[in-house]
Write an enzyme that holds these catalytic residues in place. Structure first.
Site, PDB file in Angstrom:
ATOM      1  N   LYS A  32      43.680  44.171  34.800  1.00 56.03           N
ATOM      2  CA  LYS A  32      43.055  45.770  35.686  1.00 56.03           C
ATOM      3  C   LYS A  32      42.763  46.331  35.108  1.00 56.03           C
ATOM      4  O   LYS A  32      41.619  47.203  34.813  1.00 56.03           O
ATOM      5  CB  LYS A  32      45.421  46.313  35.628  1.00 56.03           C
ATOM      6  CG  LYS A  32      45.566  46.734  36.424  1.00 56.03           C
ATOM      7  CD  LYS A  32      47.518  47.362  36.156  1.00 56.03           C
ATOM      8  CE  LYS A  32      48.551  46.576  37.151  1.00 56.03           C
ATOM      9  NZ  LYS A  32      49.734  47.069  36.893  1.00 56.03           N
TER      10      LYS A  32
ATOM     11  N   LEU B 239      55.630  40.327  32.773  1.00 60.56           N
ATOM     12  CA  LEU B 239      54.908  40.884  34.309  1.00 60.56           C
ATOM     13  C   LEU B 239      54.562  43.021  34.324  1.00 60.56           C
ATOM     14  O   LEU B 239      56.654  42.747  34.690  1.00 60.56           O
ATOM     15  CB  LEU B 239      54.882  40.275  35.571  1.00 60.56           C
ATOM     16  CG  LEU B 239      54.072  38.936  35.251  1.00 60.56           C
ATOM     17  CD1 LEU B 239      54.369  38.095  37.120  1.00 60.56           C
ATOM     18  CD2 LEU B 239      52.676  38.617  35.211  1.00 60.56           C
ATOM     19  N   ASP B 240      54.212  42.909  34.611  1.00 54.54           N
ATOM     20  CA  ASP B 240      54.206  44.948  35.101  1.00 54.54           C
ATOM     21  C   ASP B 240      54.798  44.882  35.911  1.00 54.54           C
ATOM     22  O   ASP B 240      55.233  43.752  37.232  1.00 54.54           O
ATOM     23  CB  ASP B 240      52.516  45.587  35.353  1.00 54.54           C
ATOM     24  CG  ASP B 240      51.894  45.480  34.425  1.00 54.54           C
ATOM     25  OD1 ASP B 240      52.607  44.868  33.239  1.00 54.54           O
ATOM     26  OD2 ASP B 240      50.924  45.833  34.444  1.00 54.54           O
ATOM     27  N   ALA B 241      56.004  45.920  36.224  1.00 54.12           N
ATOM     28  CA  ALA B 241      57.015  46.086  36.983  1.00 54.12           C
ATOM     29  C   ALA B 241      56.403  46.115  39.307  1.00 54.12           C
ATOM     30  O   ALA B 241      56.949  45.052  39.850  1.00 54.12           O
ATOM     31  CB  ALA B 241      57.533  47.787  36.981  1.00 54.12           C
TER      32      ALA B 241
ATOM     33  N   HIS C 261      48.163  44.270  29.538  1.00 57.84           N
ATOM     34  CA  HIS C 261      46.888  44.637  30.898  1.00 57.84           C
ATOM     35  C   HIS C 261      46.092  44.338  31.604  1.00 57.84           C
ATOM     36  O   HIS C 261      44.863  44.947  31.926  1.00 57.84           O
ATOM     37  CB  HIS C 261      47.995  46.575  31.211  1.00 57.84           C
ATOM     38  CG  HIS C 261      48.321  47.195  31.106  1.00 57.84           C
ATOM     39  ND1 HIS C 261      49.631  46.895  31.965  1.00 57.84           N
ATOM     40  CD2 HIS C 261      49.136  48.019  30.792  1.00 57.84           C
ATOM     41  CE1 HIS C 261      50.879  47.817  31.697  1.00 57.84           C
ATOM     42  NE2 HIS C 261      50.608  48.465  30.971  1.00 57.84           N
TER      43      HIS C 261
END
Length: 226
Positions: free
Chosen positions: A186, A100-102, A183
């Site tokens: 998004k 997962l992204d930050a 991503h």
């Protein structure tokens, strides 16, 4: 599994120590001396070291509730590593399933079972992942129809697989997808002229997030099978 990783899973030796004993010809696989650490070992193979047949420890499976502003890594960088929030032993032997992204929160899986994690993440497995998505502007009926049909992402040659959308309110939805492109969530909402302002993964396959933010627990056998 690679021979060096297999031996690490069977012993308390470090990867450096394992590389040395392999290079010295101290490992036999099915009676043959092997000196290549990348040699592939299968479940039916017999691996012998110091006249003893090596048996791997059971695989480990963990659920982690990732907070925001952490990274999916074993080492702290600009943000703290998610593993640093836990006291899970020997995290250097684990990998994260579906990073997962930050700024994204929610369900992470950590394991040392590469075959199991591969089956979860490969698109052919069609394992559903569900995200709670907060949006910048209200989602339109047309956008929902596009997402449920599949949208073309910038830089891709094929549209996304059909998604499932469940409305929470006009700016918040549950999105379920079976892919894991870079991503992807998004980019999907960008493709329908909206923007994700907060993202939280709440489910992978039959496994639902059920622990507080920053907490972790072992995944039981039944959940692994799901």
């Amino acid at each position: 599994m690679r021979l060096d990783k297999f031996i690490c899973k069977c012993t308390d030796l470090t990867i450096t120590e394992v590389s040395l004993i392999i290079a010295e010809g101290k490992i036999q696989v099915n009676g043959e001396k092997i000196t290549e650490p990348h040699h592939q070992v299968h479940a039916s193979n017999q691996v012998v070291f110091d006249q003893k047949v090596l048996t791997p420890r059971p695989f480990r499976y963990y659920m982690i509730h990732k907070p925001a502003d952490t990274i999916c890594s074993n080492k702290d960088e600009h943000y703290p590593a998610v593993f640093s929030l836990t006291n899970i032993p020997d995290t250097d032997q684990l990998h994260l399933v579906g990073r997962l992204d930050a700024d994204t929160t929610g369900l992470l899986i950590a394991t040392d079972d590469g075959h199991w994690s591969f089956n979860i993440m490969q698109p052919a497995g069609k394992v559903p992942k569900t995200y709670q998505v907060q949006l910048h502007r209200p989602i339109t009926k047309e956008a929902i129809e596009q997402l449920e049909k599949g949208v073309m992402l910038q830089g891709e040659k094929q549209p996304t697989a059909p998604a499932q959308i469940e409305m929470i309110n006009e700016k918040q939805v549950l999105l379920t997808i079976t892919e894991g492109k870079f991503h992807q969530v998004k980019r999907m909402f960008f493709a329908v002229k909206n923007k994700v302002t907060a993202l939280h993964r709440c489910k992978i396959g039959g496994l639902s997030l059920d622990i507080p933010e920053g907490a972790w627990r072992e995944i039981n056998k039944k959940e692994v099978e799901q």
